[in-house]
Enzyme design. Structure first.
Site, PDB file in Angstrom:
ATOM      1  N   GLY A   7     -30.137   2.266  12.873  1.00  0.00           N
ATOM      2  CA  GLY A   7     -29.703   2.981  11.592  1.00  0.00           C
ATOM      3  C   GLY A   7     -28.784   2.925  10.298  1.00  0.00           C
ATOM      4  O   GLY A   7     -29.073   2.863   9.322  1.00  0.00           O
ATOM      5  N   THR A   8     -28.317   1.773  10.468  1.00  0.00           N
ATOM      6  CA  THR A   8     -27.672   1.743   9.684  1.00  0.00           C
ATOM      7  C   THR A   8     -27.208   0.811   8.386  1.00  0.00           C
ATOM      8  O   THR A   8     -27.071   1.274   7.241  1.00  0.00           O
ATOM      9  CB  THR A   8     -26.525   0.126  10.697  1.00  0.00           C
ATOM     10  N   ASN A  66     -22.936  12.294  16.611  1.00  0.00           N
ATOM     11  CA  ASN A  66     -22.777  11.662  17.637  1.00  0.00           C
ATOM     12  C   ASN A  66     -21.775  11.685  18.366  1.00  0.00           C
ATOM     13  O   ASN A  66     -21.599  11.192  19.880  1.00  0.00           O
ATOM     14  CB  ASN A  66     -23.199   9.931  17.123  1.00  0.00           C
ATOM     15  N   GLN A  99     -28.771  10.244  16.148  1.00  0.00           N
ATOM     16  CA  GLN A  99     -28.780  11.157  17.143  1.00  0.00           C
ATOM     17  C   GLN A  99     -29.625  12.136  17.576  1.00  0.00           C
ATOM     18  O   GLN A  99     -30.241  12.879  19.007  1.00  0.00           O
ATOM     19  CB  GLN A  99     -27.519  12.056  17.433  1.00  0.00           C
ATOM     20  N   SER A 144     -33.040   5.480  14.597  1.00  0.00           N
ATOM     21  CA  SER A 144     -32.521   3.866  15.554  1.00  0.00           C
ATOM     22  C   SER A 144     -33.309   3.895  16.949  1.00  0.00           C
ATOM     23  O   SER A 144     -33.379   5.349  17.466  1.00  0.00           O
ATOM     24  CB  SER A 144     -31.247   3.885  15.222  1.00  0.00           C
ATOM     25  N   HIS A 154     -32.690   2.637  19.830  1.00  0.00           N
ATOM     26  CA  HIS A 154     -31.937   1.741  20.521  1.00  0.00           C
ATOM     27  C   HIS A 154     -31.582   3.204  21.113  1.00  0.00           C
ATOM     28  O   HIS A 154     -30.697   3.189  21.672  1.00  0.00           O
ATOM     29  CB  HIS A 154     -30.989   0.350  19.978  1.00  0.00           C
ATOM     30  N   THR A 212     -39.185 -10.916   7.132  1.00  0.00           N
ATOM     31  CA  THR A 212     -39.742 -10.845   7.911  1.00  0.00           C
ATOM     32  C   THR A 212     -39.075 -10.260   8.878  1.00  0.00           C
ATOM     33  O   THR A 212     -38.866  -9.839   9.713  1.00  0.00           O
ATOM     34  CB  THR A 212     -39.870 -12.651   8.459  1.00  0.00           C
ATOM     35  N   CYS A 220     -17.986   3.084  18.071  1.00  0.00           N
ATOM     36  CA  CYS A 220     -17.389   2.304  16.669  1.00  0.00           C
ATOM     37  C   CYS A 220     -15.492   2.901  17.144  1.00  0.00           C
ATOM     38  O   CYS A 220     -15.049   1.640  16.613  1.00  0.00           O
ATOM     39  CB  CYS A 220     -17.937   2.900  15.911  1.00  0.00           C
TER      40      CYS A 220
END
Ligand code: PLP
Length: 390
Positions: free
Chosen positions: A71-72, A150, A178, A198, A200, A236, A324
Protein backbone atom coordinates in the site's frame (compact mmCIF):
# COMPACT_ATOMS: atom_id res chain seq x y z
CA UNK A 1 -3.30 -21.45 24.61
CA UNK A 2 -4.62 -19.99 21.41
CA UNK A 3 -4.38 -16.30 20.59
CA UNK A 4 -7.47 -14.15 20.06
CA UNK A 5 -6.35 -11.97 17.18
CA UNK A 6 -8.33 -8.73 16.89
CA UNK A 7 -5.76 -6.66 15.02
CA UNK A 8 -6.78 -7.38 11.45
CA UNK A 9 -6.51 -3.75 10.30
CA UNK A 10 -2.77 -4.05 11.05
CA UNK A 11 -2.42 -7.32 9.17
CA UNK A 12 -4.30 -10.56 8.61
CA UNK A 13 -3.56 -14.26 8.85
CA UNK A 14 -2.77 -15.54 5.33
CA UNK A 15 -5.37 -18.00 4.03
CA UNK A 16 -4.06 -21.57 3.76
CA UNK A 17 -5.01 -21.49 0.05
CA UNK A 18 -2.82 -18.38 -0.36
CA UNK A 19 0.22 -20.11 1.14
CA UNK A 20 -0.40 -23.22 -0.97
CA UNK A 21 -0.72 -21.16 -4.15
CA UNK A 22 2.53 -19.31 -3.36
CA UNK A 23 4.67 -22.33 -2.46
CA UNK A 24 5.47 -23.56 -6.01
CA UNK A 25 6.79 -20.10 -6.89
CA UNK A 26 9.11 -20.19 -3.89
CA UNK A 27 10.41 -23.67 -4.80
CA UNK A 28 10.40 -25.25 -8.29
CA UNK A 29 8.73 -22.42 -10.26
CA UNK A 30 11.37 -19.83 -9.51
CA UNK A 31 11.62 -18.28 -12.99
CA UNK A 32 11.88 -14.56 -13.63
CA UNK A 33 8.63 -13.43 -15.26
CA UNK A 34 10.67 -11.47 -17.83
CA UNK A 35 12.65 -14.54 -19.01
CA UNK A 36 11.69 -16.08 -22.34
CA UNK A 37 12.33 -19.73 -21.40
CA UNK A 38 9.53 -21.92 -20.15
CA UNK A 39 10.32 -21.39 -16.45
CA UNK A 40 10.07 -17.64 -16.98
CA UNK A 41 6.90 -17.98 -19.04
CA UNK A 42 5.22 -19.99 -16.30
CA UNK A 43 6.01 -17.19 -13.86
CA UNK A 44 4.66 -14.65 -16.37
CA UNK A 45 1.48 -16.64 -16.75
CA UNK A 46 1.03 -16.77 -12.96
CA UNK A 47 1.55 -12.99 -12.64
CA UNK A 48 -0.99 -12.30 -15.40
CA UNK A 49 -3.53 -14.63 -13.82
CA UNK A 50 -3.12 -12.76 -10.51
CA UNK A 51 -3.52 -9.44 -12.34
CA UNK A 52 -6.83 -10.73 -13.71
CA UNK A 53 -7.94 -11.80 -10.20
CA UNK A 54 -7.08 -8.45 -8.59
CA UNK A 55 -8.66 -6.48 -11.46
CA UNK A 56 -11.85 -8.48 -11.18
CA UNK A 57 -12.13 -7.70 -7.45
CA UNK A 58 -12.38 -3.95 -8.19
CA UNK A 59 -14.30 -4.12 -11.47
CA UNK A 60 -11.61 -3.27 -13.97
CA UNK A 61 -9.45 -4.75 -16.71
CA UNK A 62 -6.17 -6.51 -15.89
CA UNK A 63 -4.03 -3.98 -17.77
CA UNK A 64 -5.10 -1.28 -15.31
CA UNK A 65 -3.33 -3.06 -12.41
CA UNK A 66 0.31 -2.24 -11.54
CA UNK A 67 1.87 -4.52 -8.93
CA UNK A 68 3.95 -2.83 -6.22
CA UNK A 69 5.55 -3.74 -2.89
CA UNK A 70 2.41 -2.77 -0.90
CA UNK A 71 0.00 0.00 0.00
CA UNK A 72 2.71 2.49 0.94
CA UNK A 73 4.48 2.16 -2.40
CA UNK A 74 1.21 2.31 -4.35
CA UNK A 75 0.30 5.55 -2.55
CA UNK A 76 3.74 7.06 -3.19
CA UNK A 77 3.57 6.11 -6.87
CA UNK A 78 0.05 7.51 -7.21
CA UNK A 79 0.59 10.80 -5.40
CA UNK A 80 4.14 11.61 -6.47
CA UNK A 81 3.55 10.19 -9.93
CA UNK A 82 0.38 12.24 -10.53
CA UNK A 83 1.98 15.46 -9.23
CA UNK A 84 5.08 14.88 -11.38
CA UNK A 85 2.88 14.39 -14.44
CA UNK A 86 0.97 17.60 -13.71
CA UNK A 87 3.86 19.99 -14.29
CA UNK A 88 5.10 22.94 -12.23
CA UNK A 89 3.48 24.27 -8.99
CA UNK A 90 0.97 21.49 -8.44
CA UNK A 91 -1.58 21.72 -5.63
CA UNK A 92 -2.65 18.67 -3.59
CA UNK A 93 -5.88 18.21 -1.62
CA UNK A 94 -5.99 15.56 1.10
CA UNK A 95 -7.48 15.01 4.57
CA UNK A 96 -6.27 15.30 8.15
CA UNK A 97 -6.92 11.64 9.00
CA UNK A 98 -4.96 9.84 6.27
CA UNK A 99 -2.61 6.94 6.94
CA UNK A 100 1.05 7.85 7.53
CA UNK A 101 1.80 6.78 3.94
CA UNK A 102 -0.09 9.87 2.76
CA UNK A 103 0.49 12.15 5.76
CA UNK A 104 4.28 11.83 5.83
CA UNK A 105 4.41 12.05 2.05
CA UNK A 106 2.39 15.27 1.99
CA UNK A 107 4.77 16.77 4.62
CA UNK A 108 7.72 15.87 2.42
CA UNK A 109 5.99 17.28 -0.65
CA UNK A 110 5.23 20.49 1.24
CA UNK A 111 8.95 20.77 2.11
CA UNK A 112 9.64 20.45 -1.61
CA UNK A 113 7.32 23.37 -2.34
CA UNK A 114 4.06 21.61 -3.17
CA UNK A 115 1.06 23.50 -1.84
CA UNK A 116 -1.16 21.18 0.19
CA UNK A 117 -4.74 21.74 1.40
CA UNK A 118 -5.73 19.53 4.33
CA UNK A 119 -9.46 18.99 4.84
CA UNK A 120 -10.69 18.26 8.37
CA UNK A 121 -13.33 15.87 9.72
CA UNK A 122 -16.19 16.24 12.20
CA UNK A 123 -16.39 14.66 15.67
CA UNK A 124 -17.63 11.39 14.13
CA UNK A 125 -14.62 11.25 11.80
CA UNK A 126 -16.80 12.09 8.78
CA UNK A 127 -15.79 14.28 5.90
CA UNK A 128 -18.07 16.78 4.22
CA UNK A 129 -17.57 16.36 0.44
CA UNK A 130 -18.35 20.06 0.03
CA UNK A 131 -15.15 20.83 1.97
CA UNK A 132 -13.20 18.86 -0.64
CA UNK A 133 -14.92 20.85 -3.38
CA UNK A 134 -14.06 24.11 -1.58
CA UNK A 135 -10.39 23.12 -1.29
CA UNK A 136 -9.94 22.49 -5.02
CA UNK A 137 -8.26 25.33 -6.93
CA UNK A 138 -7.44 25.72 -10.60
CA UNK A 139 -3.94 24.41 -9.80
CA UNK A 140 -5.12 21.25 -8.01
CA UNK A 141 -3.30 18.33 -9.61
CA UNK A 142 -4.71 15.60 -7.37
CA UNK A 143 -7.24 14.90 -4.63
CA UNK A 144 -6.07 12.02 -2.42
CA UNK A 145 -8.48 10.59 0.15
CA UNK A 146 -8.79 7.33 2.00
CA UNK A 147 -11.86 5.15 1.57
CA UNK A 148 -11.94 3.81 5.14
CA UNK A 149 -9.95 5.08 8.06
CA UNK A 150 -7.62 2.38 9.38
CA UNK A 151 -8.08 3.46 13.02
CA UNK A 152 -11.80 4.21 13.33
CA UNK A 153 -13.07 2.29 10.30
CA UNK A 154 -15.11 5.38 9.28
CA UNK A 155 -15.94 5.37 5.55
CA UNK A 156 -15.66 8.44 3.34
CA UNK A 157 -18.36 8.99 0.66
CA UNK A 158 -16.10 8.11 -2.24
CA UNK A 159 -18.97 8.21 -4.74
CA UNK A 160 -19.78 11.84 -3.89
CA UNK A 161 -16.11 12.84 -3.83
CA UNK A 162 -15.54 11.16 -7.22
CA UNK A 163 -18.47 13.10 -8.69
CA UNK A 164 -16.93 16.37 -7.47
CA UNK A 165 -13.45 15.59 -8.82
CA UNK A 166 -14.76 14.45 -12.18
CA UNK A 167 -16.97 17.56 -12.50
CA UNK A 168 -13.94 19.72 -11.73
CA UNK A 169 -11.62 17.70 -14.01
CA UNK A 170 -9.23 16.86 -11.15
CA UNK A 171 -7.73 13.34 -10.82
CA UNK A 172 -8.78 11.38 -7.71
CA UNK A 173 -6.56 8.92 -5.82
CA UNK A 174 -8.23 6.68 -3.26
CA UNK A 175 -6.31 4.87 -0.52
CA UNK A 176 -8.50 1.79 -0.42
CA UNK A 177 -6.05 -0.37 1.52
CA UNK A 178 -8.65 -0.99 4.25
CA UNK A 179 -11.65 -1.52 1.97
CA UNK A 180 -10.62 -3.56 -1.07
CA UNK A 181 -11.73 -7.11 -0.33
CA UNK A 182 -13.90 -6.01 2.61
CA UNK A 183 -16.47 -3.93 0.72
CA UNK A 184 -17.49 -4.02 -2.95
CA UNK A 185 -15.71 -1.35 -5.01
CA UNK A 186 -16.23 -0.76 -8.71
CA UNK A 187 -13.55 1.71 -9.79
CA UNK A 188 -14.86 2.14 -13.33
CA UNK A 189 -18.43 2.91 -12.25
CA UNK A 190 -17.23 5.27 -9.51
CA UNK A 191 -14.89 7.09 -11.88
CA UNK A 192 -11.82 6.78 -9.65
CA UNK A 193 -8.51 7.55 -11.41
CA UNK A 194 -6.00 5.90 -9.06
CA UNK A 195 -6.60 3.41 -6.24
CA UNK A 196 -4.10 1.84 -3.84
CA UNK A 197 -4.44 -1.67 -2.39
CA UNK A 198 -2.42 -4.06 -0.24
CA UNK A 199 -2.47 -7.87 -0.10
CA UNK A 200 -1.76 -8.38 3.59
CA UNK A 201 -4.99 -6.72 4.71
CA UNK A 202 -7.06 -9.38 2.92
CA UNK A 203 -5.31 -12.56 4.08
CA UNK A 204 -2.61 -12.30 1.41
CA UNK A 205 1.16 -11.99 1.90
CA UNK A 206 3.00 -8.93 3.18
CA UNK A 207 5.13 -6.80 0.87
CA UNK A 208 2.86 -6.86 -2.16
CA UNK A 209 0.21 -4.45 -3.31
CA UNK A 210 -1.18 -2.85 -6.42
CA UNK A 211 -2.12 0.49 -7.91
CA UNK A 212 -5.12 0.80 -10.19
CA UNK A 213 -4.33 3.32 -12.92
CA UNK A 214 -7.49 4.34 -14.74
CA UNK A 215 -7.71 5.07 -18.44
CA UNK A 216 -6.50 8.61 -18.98
CA UNK A 217 -4.80 8.91 -15.56
CA UNK A 218 -1.35 10.43 -15.95
CA UNK A 219 1.36 9.05 -13.65
CA UNK A 220 5.14 9.33 -13.91
CA UNK A 221 7.23 6.41 -12.56
CA UNK A 222 8.96 7.03 -9.26
CA UNK A 223 11.64 4.36 -9.65
CA UNK A 224 13.93 3.89 -12.62
CA UNK A 225 15.07 0.55 -13.99
CA UNK A 226 13.59 -2.08 -16.29
CA UNK A 227 10.34 -2.07 -18.23
CA UNK A 228 8.19 -4.13 -15.87
CA UNK A 229 4.61 -3.17 -15.02
CA UNK A 230 3.98 -0.99 -18.07
CA UNK A 231 7.15 1.00 -17.36
CA UNK A 232 5.52 2.35 -14.18
CA UNK A 233 7.16 0.12 -11.61
CA UNK A 234 10.52 -1.34 -12.61
CA UNK A 235 12.08 -4.32 -10.82
CA UNK A 236 11.71 -8.09 -11.01
CA UNK A 237 8.17 -9.02 -10.01
CA UNK A 238 7.58 -10.66 -6.64
CA UNK A 239 5.99 -13.65 -8.36
CA UNK A 240 5.04 -15.68 -5.27
CA UNK A 241 3.68 -12.60 -3.50
CA UNK A 242 1.67 -11.55 -6.54
CA UNK A 243 0.24 -15.07 -6.85
CA UNK A 244 -0.73 -14.95 -3.17
CA UNK A 245 -2.39 -11.56 -3.68
CA UNK A 246 -4.36 -12.91 -6.65
CA UNK A 247 -5.57 -15.91 -4.64
CA UNK A 248 -6.57 -13.70 -1.69
CA UNK A 249 -8.44 -11.38 -4.10
CA UNK A 250 -10.28 -14.34 -5.58
CA UNK A 251 -11.36 -15.60 -2.15
CA UNK A 252 -12.43 -12.11 -1.04
CA UNK A 253 -14.49 -11.71 -4.21
CA UNK A 254 -16.20 -15.07 -3.73
CA UNK A 255 -17.00 -14.68 -0.02
CA UNK A 256 -18.81 -11.36 -0.54
CA UNK A 257 -21.48 -9.65 1.49
CA UNK A 258 -22.70 -12.58 3.61
CA UNK A 259 -19.30 -12.90 5.25
CA UNK A 260 -19.05 -9.18 5.97
CA UNK A 261 -22.52 -9.22 7.51
CA UNK A 262 -21.40 -12.02 9.82
CA UNK A 263 -18.24 -10.09 10.76
CA UNK A 264 -20.30 -6.93 11.45
CA UNK A 265 -22.64 -8.92 13.71
CA UNK A 266 -19.66 -10.11 15.79
CA UNK A 267 -18.19 -6.60 15.87
CA UNK A 268 -21.50 -5.20 17.15
CA UNK A 269 -21.71 -7.98 19.76
CA UNK A 270 -18.20 -7.07 20.94
CA UNK A 271 -18.83 -3.32 21.07
CA UNK A 272 -22.21 -3.67 22.80
CA UNK A 273 -20.79 -6.18 25.29
CA UNK A 274 -17.87 -3.93 26.20
CA UNK A 275 -19.89 -0.71 26.43
CA UNK A 276 -22.61 -2.42 28.50
CA UNK A 277 -20.23 -3.75 31.14
CA UNK A 278 -17.52 -1.07 31.27
CA UNK A 279 -18.82 2.40 32.17
CA UNK A 280 -15.62 4.19 31.07
CA UNK A 281 -15.83 2.72 27.53
CA UNK A 282 -16.78 5.18 24.75
CA UNK A 283 -17.26 4.00 21.16
CA UNK A 284 -15.64 6.40 18.67
CA UNK A 285 -16.55 7.28 15.09
CA UNK A 286 -19.58 7.18 12.82
CA UNK A 287 -21.60 4.16 14.00
CA UNK A 288 -23.32 3.78 10.62
CA UNK A 289 -20.79 4.32 7.84
CA UNK A 290 -17.83 2.28 8.91
CA UNK A 291 -15.96 -0.90 8.08
CA UNK A 292 -17.86 -4.01 9.17
CA UNK A 293 -14.86 -5.37 11.06
CA UNK A 294 -13.75 -2.37 13.14
CA UNK A 295 -14.71 -1.11 16.60
CA UNK A 296 -12.75 1.78 18.05
CA UNK A 297 -13.33 2.20 21.77
CA UNK A 298 -11.74 4.69 24.15
CA UNK A 299 -11.35 3.81 27.84
CA UNK A 300 -11.53 7.13 29.61
CA UNK A 301 -8.59 8.07 31.86
CA UNK A 302 -6.59 4.93 31.00
CA UNK A 303 -3.54 4.68 28.71
CA UNK A 304 -4.11 2.56 25.64
CA UNK A 305 -0.59 1.06 25.83
CA UNK A 306 -1.34 -0.31 29.31
CA UNK A 307 -4.59 -1.88 28.10
CA UNK A 308 -2.90 -3.30 25.03
CA UNK A 309 -0.07 -4.89 27.04
CA UNK A 310 -2.40 -6.38 29.64
CA UNK A 311 -4.59 -7.82 26.90
CA UNK A 312 -1.50 -9.17 25.17
CA UNK A 313 -0.45 -10.93 28.41
CA UNK A 314 -3.86 -12.57 28.23
CA UNK A 315 -3.32 -13.61 24.60
CA UNK A 316 -5.67 -11.02 23.16
CA UNK A 317 -4.08 -8.96 20.36
CA UNK A 318 -5.48 -5.49 19.70
CA UNK A 319 -4.00 -2.18 18.67
CA UNK A 320 -3.92 1.33 20.08
CA UNK A 321 -5.09 3.38 17.11
CA UNK A 322 -3.00 2.56 14.07
CA UNK A 323 -0.30 -0.09 14.31
CA UNK A 324 2.23 2.39 13.05
CA UNK A 325 1.60 4.73 15.98
CA UNK A 326 1.73 1.98 18.65
CA UNK A 327 4.41 2.79 21.13
CA UNK A 328 3.97 6.52 20.69
CA UNK A 329 2.42 8.14 23.77
CA UNK A 330 0.69 10.92 21.86
CA UNK A 331 -3.01 10.39 21.05
CA UNK A 332 -3.47 9.55 17.40
CA UNK A 333 -3.72 12.30 14.77
CA UNK A 334 -7.10 10.84 13.78
CA UNK A 335 -8.67 11.29 17.22
CA UNK A 336 -7.06 14.74 17.46
CA UNK A 337 -8.61 15.74 14.14
CA UNK A 338 -11.98 14.51 15.46
CA UNK A 339 -11.57 16.68 18.55
CA UNK A 340 -11.75 13.76 20.99
CA UNK A 341 -10.69 15.11 24.43
CA UNK A 342 -7.19 14.01 25.52
CA UNK A 343 -8.27 12.00 28.60
CA UNK A 344 -10.52 9.92 26.35
CA UNK A 345 -8.21 9.76 23.31
CA UNK A 346 -5.29 8.44 25.42
CA UNK A 347 -7.24 5.24 26.11
CA UNK A 348 -8.04 4.40 22.48
CA UNK A 349 -8.13 0.73 21.54
CA UNK A 350 -8.89 -0.61 18.07
CA UNK A 351 -10.53 -4.01 17.81
CA UNK A 352 -10.48 -5.28 14.23
CA UNK A 353 -12.02 -8.62 13.34
CA UNK A 354 -11.76 -10.97 10.37
CA UNK A 355 -13.59 -13.95 8.92
CA UNK A 356 -11.49 -16.12 11.28
CA UNK A 357 -12.90 -14.40 14.40
CA UNK A 358 -15.35 -16.64 16.25
CA UNK A 359 -18.28 -15.91 18.55
CA UNK A 360 -16.52 -17.86 21.30
CA UNK A 361 -13.51 -15.51 21.04
CA UNK A 362 -15.71 -12.42 21.16
CA UNK A 363 -17.54 -13.71 24.22
CA UNK A 364 -14.23 -14.49 25.91
CA UNK A 365 -13.06 -10.90 25.39
CA UNK A 366 -16.36 -9.51 26.68
CA UNK A 367 -16.06 -11.74 29.74
CA UNK A 368 -12.39 -11.00 30.53
CA UNK A 369 -12.15 -7.31 29.74
CA UNK A 370 -14.08 -5.77 32.70
CA UNK A 371 -11.76 -7.40 35.28
CA UNK A 372 -8.66 -6.36 33.33
CA UNK A 373 -9.88 -2.76 33.08
CA UNK A 374 -10.67 -2.81 36.82
CA UNK A 375 -7.10 -3.93 37.52
CA UNK A 376 -5.74 -0.98 35.54
CA UNK A 377 -8.11 1.45 37.22
CA UNK A 378 -7.06 0.12 40.63
CA UNK A 379 -3.32 0.60 40.01
CA UNK A 380 -3.78 4.14 38.80
CA UNK A 381 -5.87 5.21 41.84
CA UNK A 382 -3.86 7.17 44.44
CA UNK A 383 -3.08 4.94 47.48
CA UNK A 384 -5.57 5.18 50.35
CA UNK A 385 -4.55 7.32 53.29
CA UNK A 386 -4.23 4.86 56.23
CA UNK A 387 -5.70 7.53 58.54
CA UNK A 388 -8.97 7.31 56.67
CA UNK A 389 -9.23 3.50 57.03
CA UNK A 390 -11.21 2.45 60.11
N1 PLP B 1 -3.21 2.92 3.92
C1 PLP B 1 -3.96 2.45 4.93
C2 PLP B 1 -5.33 3.02 5.15
C3 PLP B 1 -3.47 1.45 5.76
O1 PLP B 1 -4.22 0.98 6.76
C4 PLP B 1 -2.15 0.94 5.52
C5 PLP B 1 -1.58 -0.07 6.42
O2 PLP B 1 -1.89 -0.12 7.59
C6 PLP B 1 -1.43 1.45 4.44
C7 PLP B 1 -1.98 2.45 3.68
C8 PLP B 1 -0.05 0.94 4.13
O3 PLP B 1 -0.12 -0.33 3.50
P1 PLP B 1 1.14 -1.31 3.53
O4 PLP B 1 1.26 -1.85 4.91
O5 PLP B 1 0.81 -2.38 2.53
O6 PLP B 1 2.33 -0.51 3.09
Amino acid sequence: MSVIYLDNNATTRPHREVVQAMLPYLTEQYGNASSLHHLGQRARHAVEEARRQVASLIGTKPRRIIFTSGGTESINLAVRGALAAAGPSPHLVTTAVEHAAVLALKDELARQGVEVAVVGVDSFGRIDPQHIADAITDRTALVSVMHANNETGVLFPIDQIARITSDRGVPLHVDAVQTVGKLPIDVETLGIDLLSMSAHKIHGPKGVGALYVGRGARVRPQLWGGHQERDLRPGTENVSGIVGFGTAADIAGESGLAEQTAVARLRDRLQDGICRTIPIAHPIGDPRNRLPNTAHICFESLASEAILLLLSENDICVSSGSACSSGAVEPSHVLRAMGVPERIAHGAVRFSLSRYTTEREIDEVIEKLPALIDRLLAVQQPPLDPATIR
